[in-house]
Design a protein around this motif. Structure first.
Motif: not given
Length: 179
Positions: A21-25, A30-34
């Motif tokens: 869950x932490x890795x997915x979060x 990161x995806x949202x930031x990029x």
């Protein structure tokens, strides 16, 4: 089985799930930031294209109006205006024919006023600094001592971005075909 053993197994089972869950979060953040940075960059590019389009069209309208406005009594000033609004081959051609054109304008003894009724860019390459356009122009030609003769003329041309801004690099009449 004791309660302590059961609690330990629950914690162990929750451990990998919690890590996933932490890795997915983290990946989602990161995806949202990029994506956000790319989107903001795309807006900057679009804004630059919109600015270039507006500047090129404004310059095209102004140049076409100026090229269709002159007074035979101040033909040299009209020619200087045309030279200031042109670049490239068009500028070179105007410069080469300057004296003859001024003489012909003065001899024609007319006053012409041009007004761009409508214009649009047909293409834009902001990176290269080139824009194609079309324009519809209303002209009023008044011969010395005569009545004003209205005309509607259509042009196509190109603008080139220079250190002085967008300048006219070609201007051609568009022939109207009748059926």
């Amino acid at each position: 089985m004791s309660e302590t053993d059961e609690d330990t197994r629950t914690r162990r089972a929750g451990g990998p799930l919690r890590v996933a869950s932490v890795v997915l979060l983290v990946l989602a953040v990161v995806f949202a930031g990029v994506s956000g940075v790319r989107l903001l960059g795309a807006d900057d590019v679009r804004a630059a294209d919109v600015t270039a389009r507006d500047e090129a069209l404004r310059a095209a309208r102004s140049s076409v109006a100026q090229f269709n406005t002159f007074d035979y009594r101040s033909a040299p000033a009209a020619m200087e205006g045309w030279l200031a609004q042109s670049t490239g081959t068009l500028h070179d051609q105007l410069q080469a024919e300057k004296d003859a054109t001024v003489k012909n304008l003065a001899a024609g003894r007319t006053v012409t006023r041009g007004e761009v009724v409508d214009a649009a860019l047909t293409e834009l390459d902001a990176d290269r600094g080139a824009a194609g356009f079309i324009a519809s122009v209303f002209t009023a030609v008044t011969p010395e001592g005569g009545a004003e003769v209205p005309k509607r003329i259509r042009f196509q041309g190109t603008m080139t971005r220079t250190d002085q801004g967008w300048l006219l690099s070609s201007l051609d009449l568009v022939k109207i075909q009748t059926a």
